[in-house]
Write an enzyme that holds these catalytic residues in place. Sequence first.
Site, short mmCIF file in Angstrom:
data_model
loop_
_atom_site.label_atom_id
_atom_site.label_comp_id
_atom_site.label_asym_id
_atom_site.label_seq_id
_atom_site.Cartn_x
_atom_site.Cartn_y
_atom_site.Cartn_z
CG ASP A 1 0.44 6.32 1.28
OD1 ASP A 1 0.93 5.16 1.41
OD2 ASP A 1 1.15 7.30 1.04
C1 BGC Z 1 4.19 5.46 0.91
C2 BGC Z 1 3.67 4.86 -0.37
C3 BGC Z 1 3.98 3.38 -0.39
C4 BGC Z 1 3.34 2.73 0.83
C5 BGC Z 1 3.60 1.23 0.92
C6 BGC Z 1 3.72 4.71 2.14
O1 BGC Z 1 4.37 5.15 3.28
O2 BGC Z 1 3.77 6.81 1.01
O3 BGC Z 1 4.25 5.49 -1.48
O4 BGC Z 1 3.53 2.80 -1.57
O5 BGC Z 1 3.89 3.33 2.00
O6 BGC Z 1 4.92 0.98 1.25
#
Ligand code: BGC
Length: 746
Positions: free
Chosen positions: A229
């Site tokens: 993530d």
């Molecule tokens: C989120 C993800 C997301 C990623 C990119 C993170 O903060 O938890 O779900 O895909 O950011 O934006």
Amino acid sequence: MDTKEILKNLTLEEKAALCSGRDFWKTKAIDRLGIPSVMMCDGPHGLRKQEGEGDHLGINESIPTVCYPSASALASSFDREVMTKLGHALGRECQAEDVAMLLGPGMNIKRSPLCGRNFEYFSEDPKVAGEMGAAYIQALQSEGIAACVKHFACNNQETMRMTGDSRVDERTLHEIYLPAFETAVKKGKTRGIMSAYNGVNGSFCTENKTLLTDILRDKWGYEGFVVTDWGAIKDRAASVAAGLDLEMPGGPNATGEELVKAVREGKLSEEALNRSAENVLNFILASIANKKTETIDRDACRAVSREISEECAVLLKNNGVLPLKEEQKVALIGEFAKTPRFQGGGSSHINVPYSVSALEAAEGKNIIFAQGYDTHSDTDSDKLIEEAVIAAEKADVAVIFAGLPDAYETEGADRDHMRMPENQNELIRAVAKINPNTVVVLHGGSVMELPWLNEVSAVLLMHLGGDQVGAATVDLLYGEKNPSGHLAETWSVRLEDNPSYLNFPGEEGVVNYAEGIFVGYRYYDKKKMDVTFPFGYGLSYTTFAYENLRVDKESLTDQDTLIVTVDVKNTGDRTGKALVQLYVRDVESTVRRPVRELRDFAKVELAPGEMKTVSFALDKRAFAYYEPKCKDWFVESGEFAIEIGDSSRNILADRTVQVEGTTVLSFEITANTTIGQLMKHPKGSVFVRQMLGSRMVAHEDMSSSMGEGAERMIQKMMFETPIGSLVSYGRMSAEQLKSLIEQLNN
Ligand code: BGC
């Protein structure tokens, strides 16, 4: 050149470089070998492609496009075809926008209604989440775009989202929190997986070998790549060693150099780095091979969004006031009638050039409007309520648009409570008092308390229904379309009733999943608790009958497949879609099990009077629970009920079958093993039966003096006795016990 060839030609630095991104959204190119950079973007219910400065919180601009209903809405359709339609639409849009991977779908289980991202997740039930996710992934990937299921794993809240450790017992992990991901891997064949920010059982998901290697790759056979993530990396070398491939976002602060250093210092094997680089390369090369030229017709996409929104709506209550009639004068009340809340906040936020409100969609009909409340405030406005009451008084029907405002649910923060804003509750009560035909349309991504439910005539849940939600709502209110959604999450009466209540959101960095496997309806049904609406519940403008439930065999082993068939008939006077839900109940079990568990479902469209036959195939997993003793799925032989229902609380037909488990549980026996536990052991059970046989006469004497039920009590008492105590009771010597234990363990 194929991946293996390229890998041989890469320097250590280049391999490390491939394993962290170039910037916020792209992988690194290796120009020397003609390896391009490819882009990934947020979704999952729209394309959030940022061409300018990137961010993961939904703050900076992204391209203007179409927003579809969010995951909690989609799951309520219980319709794999809906997911297929969405997957294709998004896949084509990604091709047109040169995006190789869409970051979704979100597969986490809804443990508490307070989770700020519940709108991005499908269900409290792993079967629903897995099936809906798999259909979406298959369609998206058939367009050549990789899916990236997230957030692996046990990412069920936003409080401590980047630091917390989810403590989950092994059985619960396998029965509740992992199966949706497993389905995404095995059935969906997802090419990407995003590891979560949080930890699971003491190890951050980015460095969790049990999750990333033992389960994901060794047990499930995953062949794609794992990305962090955004910003989840803690220890880079440890993450690669555990099975993580790509660090995102990339850029100057990404940690490629750390990997080179770790390999040089012997702290990370080059083999592990090769494996990660190969996984990333496979993704890049496949994306290039799958590249297609597409153009995108966003108006056609909007039509798809509207259609999907209609399939997701759940009719929660209707005393007959719906559908509305064209000739009725209708007061549309509430800010959301004018500016609907159709999506949630955070990384999934889509830039929508325009959306359709119910007010616009109802143009030309006999309607009046009153604002009713201010979405930016929770306190009543006498003036707004008064205006609404006046409008309601003049109308045949009052339709109030209400629910959770933006500030109530978003990524990054959990909800504080399960209530709606008090000014909306006041408004609904005031209007319902004046107009007996009051309908409430709800927007929101999760469960709400509905204190006025008994005072209104109908409730239609439109969720966060995408940018065409206003048009979809009007179609449903006026009966152009027939609601067919069902709840994928139980609506409890109060927040305090939720099984995770005492352990949410945890403290000091630890979240104990103490409720174990009893999540959602598995808990409420076991406790026979009153709920506002049960799991699987949803009404229609027509009625259905379920008849002639049959099974192709009455007894089977856990190696066989059971075919279950049922006829479903539309008994009303409108075309509609029935949701056939199949639950399995273990009639008697020596381990704790939910009352029933959803094992399959099918959505069927039927014209008035029409009948269709629906079939399901059940395998071992439908009857099994996860047994930590053998680290596998285990069927305890016995009777199982096959139940067909239209919610977890309304079973309409059932049949029982006898299932024989073929796995033999063997485990280590000690002096502390009880006689009851021995019964589950292949050799142990033989010993117990012999012993019981010799004691039968004594039992009969005791039970006749103790009366009815005594035999059972004595057996219970005996089953609780550890075999070590047989020595104290003079039943055997210490040497005999020692040799018995040796024999049994051999
Ligand atoms: C989120 C993800 C997301 C990623 C990119 C993170 O903060 O938890 O779900 O895909 O950011 O934006």
